[in-house]
Design a protein around this motif. Structure first.
Motif, mmCIF file in Angstrom:
data_model
loop_
_atom_site.group_PDB
_atom_site.id
_atom_site.type_symbol
_atom_site.label_atom_id
_atom_site.label_comp_id
_atom_site.label_asym_id
_atom_site.label_seq_id
_atom_site.Cartn_x
_atom_site.Cartn_y
_atom_site.Cartn_z
ATOM 1 N N SER A 30 0.804 -1.224 0.000
ATOM 2 C CA SER A 30 0.000 0.000 0.000
ATOM 3 C C SER A 30 0.838 1.276 0.000
ATOM 4 O O SER A 30 0.292 2.378 -0.122
ATOM 5 N N ALA A 31 2.161 1.147 0.112
ATOM 6 C CA ALA A 31 2.998 2.349 0.206
ATOM 7 C C ALA A 31 2.970 3.169 -1.077
ATOM 8 O O ALA A 31 2.934 4.402 -1.036
ATOM 9 N N ALA A 32 2.996 2.479 -2.241
ATOM 10 C CA ALA A 32 3.006 3.211 -3.520
ATOM 11 C C ALA A 32 1.757 4.071 -3.679
ATOM 12 O O ALA A 32 1.812 5.133 -4.312
ATOM 13 N N LYS A 33 0.648 3.632 -3.106
ATOM 14 C CA LYS A 33 -0.595 4.392 -3.216
ATOM 15 C C LYS A 33 -0.534 5.714 -2.456
ATOM 16 O O LYS A 33 -1.325 6.623 -2.736
ATOM 17 N N THR A 34 0.385 5.813 -1.501
ATOM 18 C CA THR A 34 0.485 7.051 -0.708
ATOM 19 C C THR A 34 1.397 8.085 -1.353
ATOM 20 O O THR A 34 1.500 9.206 -0.852
ATOM 21 N N VAL A 35 2.079 7.736 -2.442
ATOM 22 C CA VAL A 35 3.016 8.672 -3.075
ATOM 23 C C VAL A 35 2.338 9.994 -3.452
ATOM 24 O O VAL A 35 2.886 11.068 -3.163
ATOM 25 N N PRO A 36 1.149 9.992 -4.092
ATOM 26 C CA PRO A 36 0.509 11.281 -4.406
ATOM 27 C C PRO A 36 0.220 12.122 -3.163
ATOM 28 O O PRO A 36 0.355 13.350 -3.196
ATOM 29 N N ASN A 37 -0.185 11.466 -2.076
ATOM 30 C CA ASN A 37 -0.458 12.213 -0.843
ATOM 31 C C ASN A 37 0.834 12.771 -0.244
ATOM 32 O O ASN A 37 0.856 13.895 0.266
ATOM 33 N N CYS A 38 1.900 11.974 -0.288
ATOM 34 C CA CYS A 38 3.194 12.464 0.194
ATOM 35 C C CYS A 38 3.679 13.629 -0.667
ATOM 36 O O CYS A 38 4.227 14.613 -0.151
ATOM 37 N N GLN A 39 3.464 13.519 -1.963
ATOM 38 C CA GLN A 39 3.829 14.604 -2.877
ATOM 39 C C GLN A 39 3.050 15.876 -2.525
ATOM 40 O O GLN A 39 3.609 16.985 -2.527
ATOM 41 N N ARG A 40 1.792 15.706 -2.209
ATOM 42 C CA ARG A 40 0.942 16.837 -1.811
ATOM 43 C C ARG A 40 1.465 17.459 -0.522
ATOM 44 O O ARG A 40 1.525 18.700 -0.396
ATOM 45 N N ALA A 41 1.868 16.625 0.432
ATOM 46 C CA ALA A 41 2.385 17.136 1.705
ATOM 47 C C ALA A 41 3.693 17.891 1.495
ATOM 48 O O ALA A 41 3.930 18.937 2.112
ATOM 49 N N GLU A 93 8.629 11.707 -8.079
ATOM 50 C CA GLU A 93 7.626 12.609 -7.488
ATOM 51 C C GLU A 93 8.046 13.113 -6.106
ATOM 52 O O GLU A 93 7.566 14.145 -5.639
ATOM 53 N N LEU A 94 8.910 12.353 -5.449
ATOM 54 C CA LEU A 94 9.302 12.696 -4.081
ATOM 55 C C LEU A 94 10.772 13.108 -3.994
ATOM 56 O O LEU A 94 11.351 13.118 -2.912
ATOM 57 N N ALA A 95 11.361 13.462 -5.110
ATOM 58 C CA ALA A 95 12.786 13.782 -5.125
ATOM 59 C C ALA A 95 13.093 15.033 -4.303
ATOM 60 O O ALA A 95 12.384 16.041 -4.406
ATOM 61 N N PRO A 96 14.115 14.981 -3.473
ATOM 62 C CA PRO A 96 14.528 16.173 -2.719
ATOM 63 C C PRO A 96 14.992 17.291 -3.642
ATOM 64 O O PRO A 96 15.422 17.044 -4.772
ATOM 65 N N GLN A 97 14.893 18.505 -3.151
ATOM 66 C CA GLN A 97 15.374 19.671 -3.867
ATOM 67 C C GLN A 97 16.466 20.351 -3.053
ATOM 68 O O GLN A 97 16.709 20.007 -1.891
ATOM 69 N N ALA A 98 17.104 21.321 -3.668
ATOM 70 C CA ALA A 98 18.124 22.088 -2.957
ATOM 71 C C ALA A 98 17.520 22.707 -1.708
ATOM 72 O O ALA A 98 16.433 23.279 -1.752
ATOM 73 N N GLY A 99 18.214 22.584 -0.615
ATOM 74 C CA GLY A 99 17.727 23.126 0.648
ATOM 75 C C GLY A 99 17.033 22.104 1.524
ATOM 76 O O GLY A 99 16.825 22.348 2.718
ATOM 77 N N ASP A 100 16.642 20.959 0.950
ATOM 78 C CA ASP A 100 16.056 19.893 1.754
ATOM 79 C C ASP A 100 17.170 19.153 2.499
ATOM 80 O O ASP A 100 18.351 19.249 2.160
ATOM 81 N N PHE A 101 16.772 18.397 3.491
ATOM 82 C CA PHE A 101 17.728 17.636 4.287
ATOM 83 C C PHE A 101 17.557 16.146 4.006
ATOM 84 O O PHE A 101 16.432 15.661 3.896
ATOM 85 N N ILE A 102 18.662 15.425 3.914
ATOM 86 C CA ILE A 102 18.634 13.978 3.715
ATOM 87 C C ILE A 102 19.388 13.319 4.860
ATOM 88 O O ILE A 102 20.535 13.677 5.154
ATOM 89 N N ILE A 103 18.732 12.371 5.509
ATOM 90 C CA ILE A 103 19.333 11.668 6.637
ATOM 91 C C ILE A 103 19.257 10.175 6.377
ATOM 92 O O ILE A 103 18.212 9.653 5.985
ATOM 93 N N VAL A 104 20.368 9.484 6.588
ATOM 94 C CA VAL A 104 20.405 8.029 6.493
ATOM 95 C C VAL A 104 20.362 7.472 7.912
ATOM 96 O O VAL A 104 21.205 7.814 8.740
ATOM 97 N N LYS A 105 19.374 6.647 8.183
ATOM 98 C CA LYS A 105 19.231 6.104 9.541
ATOM 99 C C LYS A 105 19.667 4.639 9.564
ATOM 100 O O LYS A 105 19.470 3.906 8.599
ATOM 101 N N PRO A 106 20.246 4.184 10.689
ATOM 102 C CA PRO A 106 20.718 2.818 10.765
ATOM 103 C C PRO A 106 19.687 1.818 11.274
ATOM 104 O O PRO A 106 19.920 0.610 11.204
#
Length: 217
Positions: free
Chosen positions: A29-40, A95-108
């Motif tokens: 069901s995660a792929a179905k949430t991509v449009p909503n995440c994009q909206r957020a 659709e969810l690609a980060p842009q300049a100024g966004d933060f990217i964190i890798v969690k363990p």
């Protein structure tokens, strides 16, 4: 519209290794949430709310894979290696690609706060409220929610931007986070209001604590 910079959107594990049906770790069901995440994401950008993209990566030798996930990871193509691409990768969909100024964190591990610099970065930005989205609800979203609460952040969960393996798992975990004190809204409400009008318990409690302090000297 302007928005006080006291909130941050945290998007968790929306990467191909969890979205693609070809991956052993796919949450259907995660792929179905991509449009909503994009909206957020668009709503956060419009309001000047900083966005944190939190992802999971695994070393090709599997030395950092969770012990409970290792057999599935090893048998399923050794997904989410750093620098990988394709359906098993840690890349996010366009659709969810980060842009300049966004933060990217890798969690363990599961929580976005566990052994990462997320708390330090949020405090440097004077963030009081974290808005959570991503997958999966019972694991990475929920552990992040509880850690955020333990660290005195106001917590908002965008329900239609989260996903679980079953509807029942989704329902009970959303209800549990609400009982813990998280505010549950959807992407439409976030688009319309951001976090405006929500109770700032962090500020209220911290103010009460300061009132009770006994001056020294």
């Amino acid at each position: 519209m302007s928005q006080p910079a006291n909130a941050a959107l945290i998007l968790i594990d929306m990467e191909m290794g969890f979205l693609s049906p070809q991956s052993a770790h796919c949450i259907p069901s995660a792929a179905k949430t991509v449009p909503n995440c994009q909206r957020a994401i668009a709503s956060a950008r419009k309001r000047g709310i900083p966005i944190f993209f939190v992802i999971r990566q695994y070393r090709p030798d599997g030395s950092d894979v969770e012990i409970t996930r290792y057999p599935e990871w090893a048998a399923g193509g050794r997904a989410m290696a750093p620098g990988s691409c394709g359906p098993l990768s840690c890349q996010m969909p366009p659709e969810l690609a980060p842009q300049a100024g966004d933060f990217i964190i890798v969690k363990p591990r599961w929580s976005a706060f566990f052994q990462t610099q997320l708390d330090l970065m949020l405090r440097r930005l004077d963030i009081e409220t974290v808005v959570l989205a991503g997958t999966t609800t019972p694991n990475c979203v929920r552990t992040t929610c509880y850690d955020a609460n333990a660290l005195d952040y106001n917590v908002v969960v965008l329900e239609d931007c989260t996903s679980s393996k079953t509807d029942e798992i989704q329902r009970v975990n959303i209800e549990d986070m609400a009982r813990m004190g998280a505010t549950i809204i959807d992407s439409a409400a976030f688009e319309a209001r951001g976090v405006e009008g929500m109770e700032n318990l962090r500020r209220q409690v911290h103010a009460k604590a300061c009132e009770s302090c006994v001056p020294r000297g």
